[in-house]
Design a protein around this motif. Structure first.
Motif, short mmCIF file in Angstrom:
data_model
loop_
_atom_site.label_atom_id
_atom_site.label_comp_id
_atom_site.label_asym_id
_atom_site.label_seq_id
_atom_site.Cartn_x
_atom_site.Cartn_y
_atom_site.Cartn_z
N ARG A 26 9.54 2.19 20.47
CA ARG A 26 9.01 0.99 19.82
C ARG A 26 8.72 -0.02 20.90
NH1 ARG A 26 7.44 1.08 14.85
NH2 ARG A 26 7.96 -1.07 14.53
N LEU A 27 7.46 -0.41 21.03
CA LEU A 27 7.05 -1.45 21.95
C LEU A 27 7.32 -2.78 21.27
CD1 LEU A 27 5.63 -2.22 24.63
CD2 LEU A 27 3.47 -2.09 23.35
N VAL A 28 8.22 -3.57 21.85
CA VAL A 28 8.63 -4.84 21.26
C VAL A 28 7.59 -5.89 21.61
CG1 VAL A 28 10.45 -6.58 21.13
CG2 VAL A 28 11.06 -4.16 21.44
N LEU A 29 6.93 -6.44 20.58
CA LEU A 29 5.89 -7.44 20.78
C LEU A 29 6.38 -8.85 20.52
CD1 LEU A 29 2.99 -5.52 19.01
CD2 LEU A 29 3.49 -5.62 21.47
N GLY A 30 7.45 -8.98 19.82
CA GLY A 30 8.01 -10.28 19.49
C GLY A 30 9.35 -10.09 18.81
N GLU A 31 9.90 -11.19 18.33
CA GLU A 31 11.23 -11.12 17.72
C GLU A 31 11.28 -10.20 16.51
OE1 GLU A 31 14.34 -14.40 16.23
OE2 GLU A 31 13.21 -14.88 18.04
N VAL A 32 10.21 -10.15 15.74
CA VAL A 32 10.19 -9.31 14.53
C VAL A 32 9.02 -8.34 14.52
CG1 VAL A 32 11.45 -10.95 13.09
CG2 VAL A 32 8.96 -11.09 13.24
N GLU A 33 8.25 -8.28 15.59
CA GLU A 33 7.07 -7.44 15.62
C GLU A 33 7.20 -6.36 16.70
OE1 GLU A 33 2.21 -7.96 15.82
OE2 GLU A 33 3.50 -9.68 16.16
N SER A 34 6.85 -5.11 16.33
CA SER A 34 6.86 -4.01 17.29
C SER A 34 5.85 -2.97 16.81
CB SER A 34 8.26 -3.41 17.41
OG SER A 34 8.67 -2.86 16.18
N VAL A 35 5.53 -2.06 17.71
CA VAL A 35 4.58 -1.00 17.40
C VAL A 35 5.11 0.30 18.01
CG1 VAL A 35 3.14 -1.48 19.43
CG2 VAL A 35 2.13 -0.37 17.46
N VAL A 109 5.49 -7.98 31.49
CA VAL A 109 6.82 -7.51 31.12
C VAL A 109 6.66 -6.73 29.82
CG1 VAL A 109 9.14 -8.17 30.37
CG2 VAL A 109 8.00 -9.47 32.17
N VAL A 110 7.27 -5.55 29.77
CA VAL A 110 7.23 -4.71 28.58
C VAL A 110 8.66 -4.42 28.16
CG1 VAL A 110 6.62 -2.42 27.71
CG2 VAL A 110 5.03 -3.65 29.18
N LEU A 111 8.93 -4.58 26.87
CA LEU A 111 10.22 -4.18 26.30
C LEU A 111 9.97 -3.00 25.38
CD1 LEU A 111 11.90 -7.54 25.22
CD2 LEU A 111 12.61 -6.03 27.06
N ILE A 112 10.76 -1.94 25.56
CA ILE A 112 10.66 -0.82 24.64
C ILE A 112 12.05 -0.45 24.14
CG2 ILE A 112 8.53 0.14 25.60
CD1 ILE A 112 10.27 2.27 26.97
#
Length: 151
Positions: A26-35, A109-112
């Motif tokens: 899951r690529l974290v795009l924001g506090e409640v959004e991911s893809v 920066v990428v969070l997964i």
């Protein structure tokens, strides 16, 4: 995000063995959004200190990142890493059951989030079987490494 740590361009050593696992991250795009993004972890016995995390599909532009196998294992237990790769274990007190990895280069920066059980199982049953922890230096072809430095 361009590839940060590409895989070595040389061909694997003929006796090398390898393992890989495909995961849905899951690529974290924001506090409640991911893809969802597909990724592949790879490990080769002729590069015993590192794992490779490759982004696949539409996320392939994020490239392939190489970092310490020990860092990945440590990050499954406790927060680990400095600089461009940081890893956090699942944190049930904050409602996160996944392993979180932060990848950073000078522009992005990428969070997964990754399924921690699958990563842990792959390390234990496959990567650590190919080259047991503590034996990495015996799996390195030191003559080839020295030759590469001298060239």
């Amino acid at each position: 995000m361009p590839a940060h740590h590409p895989l070595p361009s040389s061909q694997p050593h003929p006796e090398a063995t390898s393992t890989e696992i495909h995961l849905d991250a899951r690529l974290v795009l924001g506090e409640v959004e991911s893809v969802d993004v597909p990724v592949r972890f790879g490990y080769r016995s002729d590069d015993p200190l590192a794992v490779a995390l490759e982004f696949l599909g539409l996320a392939a532009d994020a490239g392939t990142w190489r970092f310490s196998r020990d860092l990945l294992w440590e990050g499954l237990q406790k927060p680990a890493g400095l600089g461009d790769v940081r890893i956090w274990p699942p944190c049930t007190c904050h409602g996160r059951a996944a392993l979180r990895i932060m990848l950073r280069n000078r522009d992005n920066v990428v969070l997964i989030d990754l399924p921690s059980r699958q990563v842990r199982r792959w390390l234990r049953r496959e990567a650590f079987v190919l080259v047991p922890p503590g034996t990495e230096s015996s799996a390195i072809d030191w003559d080839a490494e020295l030759h590469g430095l001298a060239s």
